[in-house]
Enzyme design. Structure first.
Site, PDB file in Angstrom:
ATOM      1  N   HIS A 198      11.491   1.044   4.252  1.00  0.00           N
ATOM      2  CA  HIS A 198      11.970   1.525   2.957  1.00  0.00           C
ATOM      3  C   HIS A 198      10.906   2.180   2.079  1.00  0.00           C
ATOM      4  CE1 HIS A 198      10.250  -2.256   1.590  1.00  0.00           C
ATOM      5  NE2 HIS A 198      10.155  -1.686   0.423  1.00  0.00           N
TER       6      HIS A 198
HETATM    7  C1  UD1 Z   1      11.686  -0.943  -4.668  1.00  0.00           C
HETATM    8  C2  UD1 Z   1      10.225  -1.147  -5.047  1.00  0.00           C
HETATM    9  C3  UD1 Z   1       9.432  -1.579  -3.812  1.00  0.00           C
HETATM   10  C4  UD1 Z   1      10.090  -2.778  -3.138  1.00  0.00           C
HETATM   11  C5  UD1 Z   1      11.535  -2.419  -2.821  1.00  0.00           C
HETATM   12  C6  UD1 Z   1      12.274  -3.528  -2.117  1.00  0.00           C
HETATM   13  C7  UD1 Z   1       9.370   0.276  -6.859  1.00  0.00           C
HETATM   14  C8  UD1 Z   1       8.487   1.422  -7.152  1.00  0.00           C
HETATM   15  N1  UD1 Z   1       9.619   0.058  -5.560  1.00  0.00           N
HETATM   16  O1  UD1 Z   1      11.752   0.164  -3.801  1.00  0.00           O
HETATM   17  O2  UD1 Z   1       8.134  -1.923  -4.192  1.00  0.00           O
HETATM   18  O3  UD1 Z   1       9.392  -3.121  -1.956  1.00  0.00           O
HETATM   19  O4  UD1 Z   1      12.193  -2.098  -4.047  1.00  0.00           O
HETATM   20  O5  UD1 Z   1      13.554  -3.112  -1.745  1.00  0.00           O
HETATM   21  O6  UD1 Z   1       9.797  -0.391  -7.759  1.00  0.00           O
HETATM   22  N2  UD1 Z   1      19.446   1.820  -4.153  1.00  0.00           N
HETATM   23  C9  UD1 Z   1      20.770   1.512  -3.949  1.00  0.00           C
HETATM   24  N3  UD1 Z   1      21.170   0.245  -4.238  1.00  0.00           N
HETATM   25  C10 UD1 Z   1      20.344  -0.695  -4.724  1.00  0.00           C
HETATM   26  C11 UD1 Z   1      18.990  -0.364  -4.922  1.00  0.00           C
HETATM   27  C12 UD1 Z   1      18.557   0.898  -4.628  1.00  0.00           C
HETATM   28  O7  UD1 Z   1      21.560   2.330  -3.513  1.00  0.00           O
HETATM   29  O8  UD1 Z   1      20.787  -1.825  -4.978  1.00  0.00           O
HETATM   30  C13 UD1 Z   1      18.969   3.189  -3.848  1.00  0.00           C
HETATM   31  C14 UD1 Z   1      18.672   3.934  -5.128  1.00  0.00           C
HETATM   32  O9  UD1 Z   1      19.714   4.770  -5.449  1.00  0.00           O
HETATM   33  C15 UD1 Z   1      17.417   4.711  -4.826  1.00  0.00           C
HETATM   34  C16 UD1 Z   1      16.826   4.033  -3.626  1.00  0.00           C
HETATM   35  O10 UD1 Z   1      17.758   3.086  -3.140  1.00  0.00           O
HETATM   36  O11 UD1 Z   1      17.679   6.036  -4.512  1.00  0.00           O
HETATM   37  C17 UD1 Z   1      15.514   3.405  -3.955  1.00  0.00           C
HETATM   38  O12 UD1 Z   1      15.634   2.346  -4.924  1.00  0.00           O
HETATM   39  P1  UD1 Z   1      14.393   1.980  -5.878  1.00  0.00           P
HETATM   40  O13 UD1 Z   1      14.682   0.764  -6.639  1.00  0.00           O
HETATM   41  O14 UD1 Z   1      13.968   3.187  -6.602  1.00  0.00           O
HETATM   42  O15 UD1 Z   1      13.205   1.707  -4.917  1.00  0.00           O
HETATM   43  P2  UD1 Z   1      13.122   0.909  -3.561  1.00  0.00           P
HETATM   44  O16 UD1 Z   1      12.941   1.872  -2.480  1.00  0.00           O
HETATM   45  O17 UD1 Z   1      14.230  -0.073  -3.421  1.00  0.00           O
END
Ligand code: UD1
Length: 370
Positions: free
Chosen positions: A210
Protein backbone atom coordinates in the site's frame (compact mmCIF):
# COMPACT_ATOMS: atom_id res chain seq x y z
CA UNK A 1 -10.92 14.76 42.74
CA UNK A 2 -10.24 16.26 39.32
CA UNK A 3 -9.29 13.56 36.84
CA UNK A 4 -6.29 13.79 34.53
CA UNK A 5 -7.59 14.24 30.98
CA UNK A 6 -5.84 12.52 28.06
CA UNK A 7 -6.95 12.87 24.45
CA UNK A 8 -5.95 10.03 22.13
CA UNK A 9 -5.96 10.59 18.37
CA UNK A 10 -6.37 7.80 15.83
CA UNK A 11 -7.50 7.74 12.23
CA UNK A 12 -6.07 4.86 10.24
CA UNK A 13 -6.01 1.09 10.41
CA UNK A 14 -2.58 0.84 12.08
CA UNK A 15 -3.55 3.55 14.59
CA UNK A 16 -6.59 1.57 15.68
CA UNK A 17 -4.41 -1.48 16.39
CA UNK A 18 -2.02 0.61 18.51
CA UNK A 19 -4.67 2.33 20.61
CA UNK A 20 -6.49 -0.90 21.51
CA UNK A 21 -3.98 -2.07 24.17
CA UNK A 22 -3.53 1.54 25.26
CA UNK A 23 -7.24 1.90 26.09
CA UNK A 24 -7.31 -1.50 27.74
CA UNK A 25 -4.62 -0.24 30.10
CA UNK A 26 -6.02 3.29 30.53
CA UNK A 27 -9.34 1.79 31.63
CA UNK A 28 -7.61 0.37 34.73
CA UNK A 29 -6.77 3.88 35.97
CA UNK A 30 -9.80 5.50 37.55
CA UNK A 31 -8.01 8.83 37.95
CA UNK A 32 -7.65 9.24 34.18
CA UNK A 33 -10.39 10.38 31.81
CA UNK A 34 -9.54 9.34 28.24
CA UNK A 35 -11.17 11.00 25.27
CA UNK A 36 -10.88 9.34 21.86
CA UNK A 37 -10.82 11.28 18.59
CA UNK A 38 -11.20 9.25 15.40
CA UNK A 39 -10.26 11.47 12.46
CA UNK A 40 -11.75 8.84 10.12
CA UNK A 41 -8.83 9.14 7.71
CA UNK A 42 -9.76 5.50 7.08
CA UNK A 43 -13.51 5.05 6.79
CA UNK A 44 -14.35 1.80 4.96
CA UNK A 45 -15.81 -0.82 7.29
CA UNK A 46 -12.96 -3.21 6.53
CA UNK A 47 -10.30 -0.53 7.11
CA UNK A 48 -11.78 0.98 10.24
CA UNK A 49 -14.95 -0.11 12.07
CA UNK A 50 -14.12 -3.83 11.96
CA UNK A 51 -11.03 -3.04 14.05
CA UNK A 52 -13.09 -1.41 16.78
CA UNK A 53 -15.17 -4.56 17.12
CA UNK A 54 -12.26 -7.03 16.86
CA UNK A 55 -10.05 -5.17 19.30
CA UNK A 56 -12.67 -3.92 21.76
CA UNK A 57 -11.80 -0.24 21.25
CA UNK A 58 -14.30 2.11 22.93
CA UNK A 59 -16.67 4.15 20.79
CA UNK A 60 -14.91 7.38 19.79
CA UNK A 61 -16.03 10.55 21.55
CA UNK A 62 -15.48 12.45 18.31
CA UNK A 63 -15.66 11.24 14.69
CA UNK A 64 -14.20 13.90 12.44
CA UNK A 65 -15.07 12.63 8.94
CA UNK A 66 -11.70 13.61 7.44
CA UNK A 67 -11.59 10.82 4.81
CA UNK A 68 -9.35 11.05 1.71
CA UNK A 69 -7.59 13.88 -0.07
CA UNK A 70 -4.15 15.11 -0.95
CA UNK A 71 -1.66 15.22 1.94
CA UNK A 72 -2.33 18.94 2.36
CA UNK A 73 -6.10 18.59 2.29
CA UNK A 74 -6.19 15.59 4.62
CA UNK A 75 -3.75 17.03 7.16
CA UNK A 76 -5.34 20.49 7.13
CA UNK A 77 -8.88 19.17 7.51
CA UNK A 78 -7.84 16.96 10.41
CA UNK A 79 -5.93 19.82 12.03
CA UNK A 80 -8.87 22.25 11.91
CA UNK A 81 -11.25 19.70 13.41
CA UNK A 82 -8.84 18.41 16.06
CA UNK A 83 -8.13 21.99 17.13
CA UNK A 84 -11.86 22.54 17.77
CA UNK A 85 -11.97 19.46 20.00
CA UNK A 86 -8.84 20.52 21.89
CA UNK A 87 -10.30 23.97 22.56
CA UNK A 88 -13.48 22.42 23.92
CA UNK A 89 -11.90 19.60 25.93
CA UNK A 90 -8.75 21.32 27.23
CA UNK A 91 -6.82 18.07 27.78
CA UNK A 92 -3.76 17.73 29.99
CA UNK A 93 -2.02 15.67 27.32
CA UNK A 94 -2.48 14.67 23.67
CA UNK A 95 -1.43 11.11 22.93
CA UNK A 96 -0.42 10.40 19.35
CA UNK A 97 0.54 7.12 17.74
CA UNK A 98 2.63 6.29 14.67
CA UNK A 99 3.29 8.40 11.64
CA UNK A 100 0.18 8.99 9.56
CA UNK A 101 -1.27 12.32 8.44
CA UNK A 102 -3.71 12.29 11.38
CA UNK A 103 -0.74 12.00 13.77
CA UNK A 104 0.92 15.05 12.21
CA UNK A 105 -2.33 17.03 12.29
CA UNK A 106 -2.86 16.22 15.98
CA UNK A 107 0.68 17.26 16.86
CA UNK A 108 0.45 20.59 15.04
CA UNK A 109 -2.93 21.41 16.56
CA UNK A 110 -1.73 20.52 20.07
CA UNK A 111 1.58 22.37 20.07
CA UNK A 112 -0.02 25.66 18.98
CA UNK A 113 -2.49 25.42 21.87
CA UNK A 114 0.36 24.63 24.30
CA UNK A 115 -1.02 21.16 24.94
CA UNK A 116 1.67 18.65 25.85
CA UNK A 117 2.24 15.80 23.40
CA UNK A 118 3.20 12.19 24.04
CA UNK A 119 4.27 10.27 20.94
CA UNK A 120 4.03 6.48 20.87
CA UNK A 121 6.51 4.97 18.37
CA UNK A 122 8.74 8.02 18.66
CA UNK A 123 12.16 7.94 17.06
CA UNK A 124 11.38 5.52 14.28
CA UNK A 125 13.27 6.46 11.15
CA UNK A 126 13.66 4.93 7.71
CA UNK A 127 15.91 7.85 6.64
CA UNK A 128 13.92 7.93 3.41
CA UNK A 129 12.42 11.37 2.97
CA UNK A 130 10.46 10.20 -0.07
CA UNK A 131 8.11 8.51 2.37
CA UNK A 132 5.35 10.81 3.64
CA UNK A 133 5.43 8.88 6.91
CA UNK A 134 9.09 9.80 7.45
CA UNK A 135 8.28 13.50 7.20
CA UNK A 136 5.39 13.03 9.63
CA UNK A 137 7.63 11.20 12.12
CA UNK A 138 10.36 13.83 11.98
CA UNK A 139 8.00 16.75 12.54
CA UNK A 140 5.96 15.08 15.27
CA UNK A 141 9.17 14.24 17.16
CA UNK A 142 10.41 17.81 16.78
CA UNK A 143 7.42 19.13 18.76
CA UNK A 144 6.55 16.31 21.18
CA UNK A 145 7.23 16.36 24.94
CA UNK A 146 7.17 12.69 25.97
CA UNK A 147 8.84 10.19 23.66
CA UNK A 148 7.85 6.54 23.90
CA UNK A 149 10.21 4.40 21.87
CA UNK A 150 9.65 0.84 20.63
CA UNK A 151 13.36 -0.01 20.26
CA UNK A 152 16.74 1.14 21.57
CA UNK A 153 17.64 2.28 18.07
CA UNK A 154 14.68 4.69 18.16
CA UNK A 155 16.04 6.09 21.45
CA UNK A 156 19.40 6.65 19.73
CA UNK A 157 17.75 8.34 16.76
CA UNK A 158 15.98 10.80 19.04
CA UNK A 159 19.14 11.59 20.99
CA UNK A 160 20.99 12.11 17.73
CA UNK A 161 18.34 14.68 16.82
CA UNK A 162 18.97 16.56 20.05
CA UNK A 163 16.07 15.35 22.20
CA UNK A 164 16.92 15.35 25.91
CA UNK A 165 17.51 11.80 27.19
CA UNK A 166 15.24 12.36 30.21
CA UNK A 167 12.23 12.83 27.93
CA UNK A 168 12.78 9.53 26.09
CA UNK A 169 11.44 6.21 27.40
CA UNK A 170 12.19 2.78 25.97
CA UNK A 171 8.83 1.10 26.42
CA UNK A 172 8.77 -1.62 23.74
CA UNK A 173 6.35 -2.15 20.93
CA UNK A 174 2.66 -1.49 21.64
CA UNK A 175 1.57 -3.31 18.47
CA UNK A 176 2.99 -6.52 19.94
CA UNK A 177 0.57 -6.09 22.86
CA UNK A 178 -2.34 -6.01 20.40
CA UNK A 179 -1.05 -9.11 18.62
CA UNK A 180 -0.63 -11.07 21.85
CA UNK A 181 -4.11 -10.00 22.99
CA UNK A 182 -5.61 -11.36 19.76
CA UNK A 183 -3.70 -14.60 19.17
CA UNK A 184 -5.96 -16.82 21.28
CA UNK A 185 -9.12 -15.65 19.48
CA UNK A 186 -7.35 -15.96 16.12
CA UNK A 187 -6.22 -19.50 17.00
CA UNK A 188 -9.78 -20.49 17.96
CA UNK A 189 -11.05 -19.25 14.59
CA UNK A 190 -8.04 -20.32 12.51
CA UNK A 191 -9.59 -23.41 10.90
CA UNK A 192 -12.70 -21.54 9.81
CA UNK A 193 -10.71 -18.54 8.49
CA UNK A 194 -8.22 -20.65 6.52
CA UNK A 195 -11.02 -22.79 5.14
CA UNK A 196 -12.98 -19.76 3.96
CA UNK A 197 -9.94 -18.50 2.05
CA UNK A 198 -9.16 -22.06 0.92
CA UNK A 199 -5.55 -22.40 2.10
CA UNK A 200 -3.68 -25.11 3.98
CA UNK A 201 -1.74 -24.21 7.15
CA UNK A 202 1.92 -23.50 6.41
CA UNK A 203 1.49 -23.69 2.66
CA UNK A 204 0.74 -20.22 1.38
CA UNK A 205 2.24 -16.76 1.16
CA UNK A 206 0.54 -13.58 2.32
CA UNK A 207 1.05 -10.32 0.43
CA UNK A 208 0.05 -6.71 1.21
CA UNK A 209 1.09 -3.56 -0.68
CA UNK A 210 0.00 0.00 0.00
CA UNK A 211 2.95 2.42 0.22
CA UNK A 212 2.67 5.31 -2.23
CA UNK A 213 6.04 4.51 -3.81
CA UNK A 214 4.88 0.98 -4.59
CA UNK A 215 1.29 1.67 -5.62
CA UNK A 216 1.44 5.06 -7.30
CA UNK A 217 4.51 4.45 -9.53
CA UNK A 218 3.39 2.25 -12.41
CA UNK A 219 6.73 0.48 -12.98
CA UNK A 220 7.07 -0.42 -9.31
CA UNK A 221 3.52 -1.73 -9.01
CA UNK A 222 3.85 -3.71 -12.23
CA UNK A 223 7.16 -5.28 -11.11
CA UNK A 224 5.67 -6.29 -7.77
CA UNK A 225 2.62 -7.89 -9.42
CA UNK A 226 4.84 -9.69 -11.96
CA UNK A 227 7.00 -11.00 -9.12
CA UNK A 228 3.88 -12.22 -7.33
CA UNK A 229 2.70 -13.97 -10.49
CA UNK A 230 6.04 -15.79 -10.76
CA UNK A 231 6.09 -16.76 -7.07
CA UNK A 232 2.50 -18.01 -7.34
CA UNK A 233 3.77 -20.76 -9.67
CA UNK A 234 5.39 -22.32 -6.57
CA UNK A 235 3.08 -21.30 -3.74
CA UNK A 236 -0.44 -19.94 -3.39
CA UNK A 237 -0.46 -16.22 -2.57
CA UNK A 238 -3.25 -14.57 -0.60
CA UNK A 239 -3.38 -10.87 -1.40
CA UNK A 240 -5.75 -8.80 0.78
CA UNK A 241 -5.75 -5.67 -1.29
CA UNK A 242 -5.63 -2.16 0.21
CA UNK A 243 -8.05 0.42 -1.32
CA UNK A 244 -5.11 2.51 -2.54
CA UNK A 245 -3.54 -0.50 -4.26
CA UNK A 246 -6.65 -1.74 -6.08
CA UNK A 247 -7.41 1.80 -7.22
CA UNK A 248 -3.96 2.10 -8.81
CA UNK A 249 -4.04 -1.42 -10.32
CA UNK A 250 -7.18 -0.35 -12.18
CA UNK A 251 -5.82 3.08 -13.08
CA UNK A 252 -2.65 1.60 -14.60
CA UNK A 253 -4.60 -1.24 -16.31
CA UNK A 254 -2.57 -3.95 -14.56
CA UNK A 255 -5.54 -6.23 -13.75
CA UNK A 256 -4.43 -8.76 -16.37
CA UNK A 257 -1.34 -9.70 -14.35
CA UNK A 258 -3.42 -10.90 -11.42
CA UNK A 259 -6.57 -12.06 -13.20
CA UNK A 260 -7.66 -15.69 -13.63
CA UNK A 261 -4.87 -17.11 -11.50
CA UNK A 262 -6.21 -19.54 -8.90
CA UNK A 263 -2.84 -19.37 -7.12
CA UNK A 264 -2.88 -15.58 -6.72
CA UNK A 265 -5.99 -14.88 -4.71
CA UNK A 266 -7.02 -11.25 -4.42
CA UNK A 267 -9.39 -10.62 -1.52
CA UNK A 268 -10.74 -7.47 0.21
CA UNK A 269 -8.85 -6.16 3.28
CA UNK A 270 -9.18 -8.63 6.16
CA UNK A 271 -10.08 -7.95 9.78
CA UNK A 272 -7.41 -7.95 12.50
CA UNK A 273 -8.42 -11.38 13.79
CA UNK A 274 -8.40 -12.81 10.26
CA UNK A 275 -4.98 -11.27 9.65
CA UNK A 276 -3.56 -12.70 12.87
CA UNK A 277 -4.83 -16.17 11.89
CA UNK A 278 -3.53 -15.91 8.33
CA UNK A 279 -0.20 -14.59 9.53
CA UNK A 280 0.34 -17.34 12.09
CA UNK A 281 0.14 -20.08 9.44
CA UNK A 282 1.86 -18.34 6.49
CA UNK A 283 5.01 -19.81 4.94
CA UNK A 284 6.15 -16.33 4.04
CA UNK A 285 4.95 -12.73 3.96
CA UNK A 286 5.58 -10.20 1.20
CA UNK A 287 4.77 -6.69 2.36
CA UNK A 288 5.54 -3.00 2.58
CA UNK A 289 3.57 -2.60 5.82
CA UNK A 290 5.35 -1.52 8.97
CA UNK A 291 2.97 -3.54 11.12
CA UNK A 292 3.52 -6.79 9.26
CA UNK A 293 7.29 -6.37 9.41
CA UNK A 294 7.25 -6.60 13.17
CA UNK A 295 4.33 -9.00 13.53
CA UNK A 296 6.19 -11.55 11.37
CA UNK A 297 9.29 -11.18 13.53
CA UNK A 298 7.27 -11.72 16.70
CA UNK A 299 5.65 -14.82 15.19
CA UNK A 300 8.89 -16.06 13.58
CA UNK A 301 7.47 -16.06 10.04
CA UNK A 302 9.90 -15.11 7.22
CA UNK A 303 9.13 -11.66 5.82
CA UNK A 304 10.28 -9.94 2.64
CA UNK A 305 9.90 -6.18 2.86
CA UNK A 306 9.19 -4.69 -0.53
CA UNK A 307 10.78 -1.29 0.10
CA UNK A 308 14.29 0.05 -0.16
CA UNK A 309 14.44 0.94 3.53
CA UNK A 310 12.85 -0.13 6.77
CA UNK A 311 11.70 1.88 9.76
CA UNK A 312 12.09 -1.33 11.78
CA UNK A 313 15.83 -2.22 11.44
CA UNK A 314 15.58 -4.38 14.56
CA UNK A 315 13.43 -6.85 12.61
CA UNK A 316 16.31 -7.28 10.17
CA UNK A 317 18.97 -7.54 12.90
CA UNK A 318 17.09 -9.78 15.29
CA UNK A 319 13.94 -10.91 13.50
CA UNK A 320 12.87 -12.64 10.29
CA UNK A 321 12.80 -9.60 8.01
CA UNK A 322 14.77 -9.14 4.78
CA UNK A 323 14.51 -5.81 2.96
CA UNK A 324 14.37 -6.65 -0.75
CA UNK A 325 13.42 -3.35 -2.39
CA UNK A 326 10.99 -3.44 -5.30
CA UNK A 327 13.09 -5.20 -7.93
CA UNK A 328 11.13 -8.21 -9.25
CA UNK A 329 14.17 -10.52 -9.60
CA UNK A 330 15.33 -9.97 -6.04
CA UNK A 331 11.81 -10.48 -4.66
CA UNK A 332 11.41 -13.75 -6.61
CA UNK A 333 14.86 -15.10 -5.64
CA UNK A 334 14.40 -14.42 -1.95
CA UNK A 335 10.88 -15.88 -1.99
CA UNK A 336 12.15 -19.07 -3.64
CA UNK A 337 14.85 -19.39 -0.96
CA UNK A 338 12.15 -19.32 1.71
CA UNK A 339 9.92 -21.75 -0.18
CA UNK A 340 12.94 -24.08 -0.41
CA UNK A 341 13.21 -24.08 3.36
CA UNK A 342 15.98 -21.49 3.71
CA UNK A 343 13.86 -18.87 5.49
CA UNK A 344 15.46 -16.58 8.04
CA UNK A 345 14.99 -17.60 11.66
CA UNK A 346 14.60 -14.86 14.22
CA UNK A 347 15.11 -14.43 17.94
CA UNK A 348 13.38 -12.48 20.70
CA UNK A 349 13.33 -8.69 20.58
CA UNK A 350 13.83 -6.73 23.78
CA UNK A 351 10.59 -5.47 25.39
CA UNK A 352 8.38 -6.78 22.59
CA UNK A 353 6.66 -8.79 25.26
CA UNK A 354 3.06 -7.58 25.36
CA UNK A 355 3.70 -5.18 28.25
CA UNK A 356 4.47 -1.96 26.39
CA UNK A 357 1.07 -0.39 27.14
CA UNK A 358 1.56 -0.94 30.89
CA UNK A 359 4.93 0.82 30.77
CA UNK A 360 3.53 3.60 28.60
CA UNK A 361 0.55 4.46 30.83
CA UNK A 362 2.76 4.42 33.94
CA UNK A 363 5.11 6.94 32.32
CA UNK A 364 2.27 9.12 31.03
CA UNK A 365 0.82 9.40 34.53
CA UNK A 366 4.16 10.28 36.05
CA UNK A 367 5.29 12.72 33.40
CA UNK A 368 2.24 14.42 31.87
CA UNK A 369 2.62 17.63 33.86
CA UNK A 370 6.40 17.87 34.11
C1 UD1 B 1 -2.17 5.56 5.36
C2 UD1 B 1 -0.90 6.11 6.00
C3 UD1 B 1 0.17 5.02 6.05
C4 UD1 B 1 -0.37 3.76 6.70
C5 UD1 B 1 -1.62 3.33 5.95
C6 UD1 B 1 -2.23 2.06 6.49
C7 UD1 B 1 -0.48 8.51 5.66
C8 UD1 B 1 0.38 9.47 4.95
N1 UD1 B 1 -0.36 7.23 5.27
O1 UD1 B 1 -1.87 5.29 4.01
O2 UD1 B 1 1.26 5.48 6.79
O3 UD1 B 1 0.60 2.73 6.67
O4 UD1 B 1 -2.58 4.39 6.03
O5 UD1 B 1 -3.30 1.64 5.70
O6 UD1 B 1 -1.21 8.90 6.53
N2 UD1 B 1 -9.15 4.65 1.06
C9 UD1 B 1 -10.38 4.05 0.97
N3 UD1 B 1 -10.97 3.64 2.13
C10 UD1 B 1 -10.41 3.82 3.34
C11 UD1 B 1 -9.14 4.44 3.41
C12 UD1 B 1 -8.53 4.84 2.26
O7 UD1 B 1 -10.93 3.86 -0.10
O8 UD1 B 1 -11.01 3.44 4.35
C13 UD1 B 1 -8.48 5.11 -0.18
C14 UD1 B 1 -8.50 6.62 -0.26
O9 UD1 B 1 -9.51 7.04 -1.09
C15 UD1 B 1 -7.14 6.98 -0.81
C16 UD1 B 1 -6.30 5.76 -0.57
O10 UD1 B 1 -7.13 4.71 -0.12
O11 UD1 B 1 -7.18 7.25 -2.17
C17 UD1 B 1 -5.20 6.05 0.40
O12 UD1 B 1 -5.69 6.39 1.71
P1 UD1 B 1 -4.82 7.33 2.69
O13 UD1 B 1 -5.43 7.37 4.02
O14 UD1 B 1 -4.51 8.59 2.00
O15 UD1 B 1 -3.44 6.63 2.79
P2 UD1 B 1 -3.04 5.12 2.96
O16 UD1 B 1 -2.46 4.65 1.70
O17 UD1 B 1 -4.15 4.31 3.54
Amino acid sequence: MKKIKFIVIAGTRPNFIKIAPLFKELKKHKDIKSVLINTEQHYDFKMAQSFFADLGIPKPDYNLGVHSGTHGEQTAKAMVKIEQVFIKEKPDLAILVGDVNSTLAGALAAVKLHIKIAHIEAGQRSFDRQMPEEINRMIVDRISDIFLAATKKDVENLMHEGIERKRIFFTGNIMTDALFDTLATAKAREKEILKKIDVEPGNYALMTIHRANNTDVKKNLKDILLAAKEISKKIKIIFPVHPRCIKMIKKFHLENIIKNNPNLVVIPPVSYIEMAALLSQAKLVLTDSGGLQHETSVLNIPCLTIKKTTEWPITVEKGTNIVVGNDAKKIINEAFEIINGKGKKGGKIEKWDGKASQRIVKILKEKYNE
